[in-house]
Motif scaffolding. Structure first.
Motif, mmCIF file in Angstrom:
data_model
loop_
_atom_site.group_PDB
_atom_site.id
_atom_site.type_symbol
_atom_site.label_atom_id
_atom_site.label_comp_id
_atom_site.label_asym_id
_atom_site.label_seq_id
_atom_site.Cartn_x
_atom_site.Cartn_y
_atom_site.Cartn_z
ATOM 1 N N ALA A 189 0.826 -1.197 0.000
ATOM 2 C CA ALA A 189 0.000 0.000 0.000
ATOM 3 C C ALA A 189 0.864 1.252 0.000
ATOM 4 O O ALA A 189 1.930 1.283 0.614
ATOM 5 N N ILE A 190 0.383 2.263 -0.691
ATOM 6 C CA ILE A 190 0.901 3.619 -0.562
ATOM 7 C C ILE A 190 -0.077 4.323 0.372
ATOM 8 O O ILE A 190 -1.242 4.517 0.029
ATOM 9 N N ALA A 191 0.372 4.661 1.555
ATOM 10 C CA ALA A 191 -0.514 5.156 2.608
ATOM 11 C C ALA A 191 -0.634 6.675 2.577
ATOM 12 O O ALA A 191 0.266 7.389 2.124
ATOM 13 N N PHE A 209 4.344 -3.896 4.744
ATOM 14 C CA PHE A 209 3.260 -3.836 3.758
ATOM 15 C C PHE A 209 3.162 -2.445 3.138
ATOM 16 O O PHE A 209 2.781 -2.301 1.978
ATOM 17 N N VAL A 210 3.495 -1.421 3.904
ATOM 18 C CA VAL A 210 3.435 -0.043 3.393
ATOM 19 C C VAL A 210 4.716 0.243 2.622
ATOM 20 O O VAL A 210 5.822 0.140 3.152
ATOM 21 N N LYS A 211 4.553 0.625 1.367
ATOM 22 C CA LYS A 211 5.701 0.854 0.480
ATOM 23 C C LYS A 211 6.023 2.333 0.306
ATOM 24 O O LYS A 211 7.110 2.675 -0.189
ATOM 25 N N GLY A 212 5.105 3.201 0.671
ATOM 26 C CA GLY A 212 5.345 4.624 0.482
ATOM 27 C C GLY A 212 4.190 5.449 1.006
ATOM 28 O O GLY A 212 3.232 4.923 1.584
ATOM 29 N N LEU A 227 10.798 4.020 1.899
ATOM 30 C CA LEU A 227 9.506 4.580 1.513
ATOM 31 C C LEU A 227 9.632 5.587 0.375
ATOM 32 O O LEU A 227 10.491 6.468 0.389
ATOM 33 N N THR A 228 8.746 5.462 -0.605
ATOM 34 C CA THR A 228 8.644 6.434 -1.682
ATOM 35 C C THR A 228 7.616 7.499 -1.311
ATOM 36 O O THR A 228 6.869 7.351 -0.338
ATOM 37 N N PHE A 229 7.572 8.561 -2.107
ATOM 38 C CA PHE A 229 6.576 9.615 -1.881
ATOM 39 C C PHE A 229 5.949 9.989 -3.218
ATOM 40 O O PHE A 229 6.643 10.419 -4.140
ATOM 41 N N ASP A 230 4.626 9.788 -3.321
ATOM 42 C CA ASP A 230 3.905 10.134 -4.541
ATOM 43 C C ASP A 230 3.536 11.610 -4.532
ATOM 44 O O ASP A 230 2.983 12.119 -3.540
ATOM 45 N N HIS A 263 6.157 -3.738 -15.689
ATOM 46 C CA HIS A 263 6.326 -4.360 -14.377
ATOM 47 C C HIS A 263 7.732 -4.286 -13.787
ATOM 48 O O HIS A 263 7.886 -4.218 -12.575
ATOM 49 N N LEU A 264 8.774 -4.280 -14.613
ATOM 50 C CA LEU A 264 10.125 -4.384 -14.055
ATOM 51 C C LEU A 264 10.516 -3.173 -13.210
ATOM 52 O O LEU A 264 11.112 -3.332 -12.133
ATOM 53 N N ASN A 265 10.201 -1.970 -13.679
ATOM 54 C CA ASN A 265 10.584 -0.776 -12.922
ATOM 55 C C ASN A 265 9.864 -0.693 -11.579
ATOM 56 O O ASN A 265 10.460 -0.299 -10.570
ATOM 57 N N ALA A 266 8.595 -1.053 -11.557
ATOM 58 C CA ALA A 266 7.841 -1.014 -10.302
ATOM 59 C C ALA A 266 8.393 -2.012 -9.300
ATOM 60 O O ALA A 266 8.555 -1.698 -8.109
ATOM 61 N N LYS A 267 8.705 -3.199 -9.772
ATOM 62 C CA LYS A 267 9.233 -4.213 -8.857
ATOM 63 C C LYS A 267 10.597 -3.804 -8.316
ATOM 64 O O LYS A 267 10.909 -4.074 -7.154
ATOM 65 N N ARG A 268 11.385 -3.136 -9.148
ATOM 66 C CA ARG A 268 12.685 -2.642 -8.672
ATOM 67 C C ARG A 268 12.513 -1.515 -7.660
ATOM 68 O O ARG A 268 13.167 -1.487 -6.616
ATOM 69 N N LEU A 269 11.618 -0.587 -7.952
ATOM 70 C CA LEU A 269 11.397 0.572 -7.088
ATOM 71 C C LEU A 269 10.996 0.145 -5.691
ATOM 72 O O LEU A 269 11.484 0.696 -4.698
ATOM 73 N N TRP A 270 10.097 -0.832 -5.588
ATOM 74 C CA TRP A 270 9.595 -1.248 -4.290
ATOM 75 C C TRP A 270 10.183 -2.578 -3.812
ATOM 76 O O TRP A 270 9.665 -3.193 -2.868
ATOM 77 N N SER A 271 11.254 -3.020 -4.452
ATOM 78 C CA SER A 271 11.975 -4.234 -4.034
ATOM 79 C C SER A 271 11.031 -5.431 -3.913
ATOM 80 O O SER A 271 11.014 -6.140 -2.900
ATOM 81 N N LEU A 272 10.247 -5.650 -4.933
ATOM 82 C CA LEU A 272 9.268 -6.741 -4.934
ATOM 83 C C LEU A 272 9.702 -7.836 -5.911
ATOM 84 O O LEU A 272 10.284 -7.552 -6.937
#
Length: 278
Positions: free
Chosen positions: A80-82, A103-106, A136-139, A269-278
């Motif tokens: 989740a991005i909270a 569970f919280v990614k950003g 944590l990322t920030f949108d 999909h690859l960039n998102a998985k890298r960004l959030w280490s998934l």
């Protein structure tokens, strides 16, 4: 394979959404099971929940609710991005609780629903800095005229990974504008920012758009940021203002015709998985 970085779940029996009263067609429940039924048919394999600007007292309840859905076998939810309130003195304690929950990614704080000076406040900026060198990322969700506000936050925080939502929220129905185009080019100079290819169908004329309507906005974002700094999002259910989830996925595939498999996979999909280490 599509990684959806921007799913909204609305369950009015569980949580309060003050803004929905004035949201027209979006003033309804948009439940995970309705999304997942269509998403799985479309090749969406993973998704992150994006906060839905619930009542402030429900912010942590929203995360708990989404986390409970993620425990169901075969679900698509990966985190989740909270929501957050960096302008609050309570933010440091909240941040500590979030950092203890993988569970919280950003975080996201939508800036176009608050006065412009909120993000310029000393406390907001001090608290945002606390995300530096965390996982944590920030949108950033800003309108084109607020791009300078986003740039200021990015420049103050080179150690935070930022995500620019919805291609920078262009007014697609009005056509390309110099302010949006130049703003995207300026933000893209910051290497700690990724742009999210999402939202554009909701900003188009709902009765009169095609893939060619969207193309200049999507292509300008990709050309500015490059294939290593783009991710895809559905923005469901907001995308239904311009069709439905299937419509946006089909438009995405049409817009990506002619690109290489490697480029497509990075966006999908690859960039998102890298960004959030998934």
């Amino acid at each position: 394979m599509l990684f959806d970085s921007h799913l909204h779940i609305v369950d009015r029996k569980r949580l309060a959404y003050p803004w929905l009263a004035k949201a027209g067609a979006l003033n309804r429940d948009s439940l995970y099971e309705d999304y997942a039924r269509e998403a799985k048919r479309l090749g969406i394999t993973d998704t992150l929940h994006m906060e839905v600007d619930v009542a402030e007292s429900d912010i942590e309840r929203e995360t708990d609710y989404v986390k409970s859905l993620s425990s169901d076998p075969g679900n698509l939810l990966r985190g989740a991005i909270a929501a957050c309130r960096p302008e609050s003195t309570d933010f440091p304690a909240y941040l500590e609780r979030v950092l203890a929950d993988p569970f919280v990614k950003g975080f996201r704080r939508v800036l176009h629903v608050v006065p412009d000076d909120v993000s310029e406040g000393a406390l907001f900026r001090e608290n945002l800095k606390r995300l530096g060198n965390t996982r944590l990322t920030f949108d950033l969700c800003v309108l084109p005229h607020q791009i300078s506000k986003a740039v200021a936050l990015i420049d103050l925080n080179p150690d935070i990974s930022f995500v620019l939502d919805h291609c920078g929220v262009p007014a697609v129905k009005d056509g390309l504008s110099e302010s949006w185009s130049s703003g995207i080019a300026e933000v893209s100079k910051r290497q700690n920012v990724i742009v999210k290819i999402s939202g554009v169908v909701a900003y188009a004329d709902s009765d009169n758009w095609s893939q060619e309507t969207l193309r200049p906005f999507v292509e300008h974002c990709i050309a500015s940021f490059g294939w290593d700094r783009v991710i895809w999002g559905s923005d469901w259910p907001v995308c239904t203002l311009g069709g439905n989830l299937s419509t946006w996925v089909a438009a995405t595939h049409a817009l990506m015709q002619g690109v290489s498999d490697d480029e497509r996979n990075r966006l999908y999909h690859l960039n998102a998985k890298r960004l959030w280490s998934l």
